[in-house]
Design a protein around this motif. Structure first.
Motif, PDB file in Angstrom:
ATOM      1  N   VAL A  32      49.106  39.485   4.469  1.00  0.00           N
ATOM      2  CA  VAL A  32      48.183  39.732   3.316  1.00  0.00           C
ATOM      3  C   VAL A  32      46.843  40.028   4.199  1.00  0.00           C
ATOM      4  CG1 VAL A  32      46.966  38.539   1.654  1.00  0.00           C
ATOM      5  CG2 VAL A  32      49.664  38.131   1.899  1.00  0.00           C
ATOM      6  N   GLN A  33      46.565  39.243   5.160  1.00  0.00           N
ATOM      7  CA  GLN A  33      45.249  39.737   5.996  1.00  0.00           C
ATOM      8  C   GLN A  33      45.057  41.141   6.471  1.00  0.00           C
ATOM      9  OE1 GLN A  33      44.361  36.894   9.210  1.00  0.00           O
ATOM     10  NE2 GLN A  33      45.601  35.383   8.216  1.00  0.00           N
ATOM     11  N   VAL A  34      46.350  41.389   6.830  1.00  0.00           N
ATOM     12  CA  VAL A  34      46.242  43.153   7.247  1.00  0.00           C
ATOM     13  C   VAL A  34      45.925  43.915   6.124  1.00  0.00           C
ATOM     14  CG1 VAL A  34      47.761  45.009   8.286  1.00  0.00           C
ATOM     15  CG2 VAL A  34      47.856  42.740   9.279  1.00  0.00           C
ATOM     16  N   LYS A  35      46.599  43.705   5.046  1.00  0.00           N
ATOM     17  CA  LYS A  35      46.202  44.440   3.942  1.00  0.00           C
ATOM     18  C   LYS A  35      44.860  44.362   3.347  1.00  0.00           C
ATOM     19  CE  LYS A  35      50.906  44.514   1.904  1.00  0.00           C
ATOM     20  NZ  LYS A  35      51.746  43.925   0.878  1.00  0.00           N
ATOM     21  N   ARG A  39      42.192  47.452   3.365  1.00  0.00           N
ATOM     22  CA  ARG A  39      41.347  47.801   1.929  1.00  0.00           C
ATOM     23  C   ARG A  39      39.873  47.820   2.410  1.00  0.00           C
ATOM     24  NH1 ARG A  39      42.328  43.571  -1.250  1.00  0.00           N
ATOM     25  NH2 ARG A  39      44.690  44.137  -1.360  1.00  0.00           N
ATOM     26  N   ASN A  40      39.592  46.867   3.007  1.00  0.00           N
ATOM     27  CA  ASN A  40      37.985  46.712   3.342  1.00  0.00           C
ATOM     28  C   ASN A  40      37.567  48.139   4.130  1.00  0.00           C
ATOM     29  OD1 ASN A  40      37.819  44.548   1.776  1.00  0.00           O
ATOM     30  ND2 ASN A  40      38.003  43.071   3.514  1.00  0.00           N
ATOM     31  N   GLN A  41      38.484  48.539   5.194  1.00  0.00           N
ATOM     32  CA  GLN A  41      38.124  49.546   6.102  1.00  0.00           C
ATOM     33  C   GLN A  41      37.980  50.765   5.137  1.00  0.00           C
ATOM     34  OE1 GLN A  41      41.352  50.381   8.902  1.00  0.00           O
ATOM     35  NE2 GLN A  41      40.079  51.930   9.995  1.00  0.00           N
TER      36      GLN A  41
END
Length: 92
Positions: A32-35, A39-41
């Motif tokens: 979830v952190q990677v997603k 998304r923020n990037q």
């Protein structure tokens, strides 16, 4: 009965003990952190006016681009953008 840290048969005695290491600071699992980070990037890139372009090149061309970017001290992405800009500005 005394507790022994190396005793594997009574591992249930050690359930409440804290393990050494970095404490968990994020409540989400890694997937979830990677997603969220991706998304923020994408949002940051969009705010900068950047658009993602993806294409495939032969391995030799990739190596040439990589070497050329290292020689110029820029990223491969910046080099490709520079080359495309120069090609589009060149008279036909």
């Amino acid at each position: 009965m005394a507790k022994e840290a190396s005793d594997l048969t009574t591992i249930d005695l050690f359930v409440d003990e804290k393990r050494p290491g970095r404490p968990r600071t994020n409540p989400f699992p890694r997937e979830v952190q990677v997603k969220i980070n991706k998304r923020n990037q994408v949002k940051r890139d969009k705010n900068k006016g950047l658009k993602r372009v993806e294409f495939k090149v032969h391995h030799q061309l990739f190596e040439q681009l990589d070497d050329m970017a290292k020689d110029q001290g820029i990223s491969r992405s910046e080099l490709i953008e520079k080359l495309l800009t120069e090609a589009l500005q060149a008279p036909v």
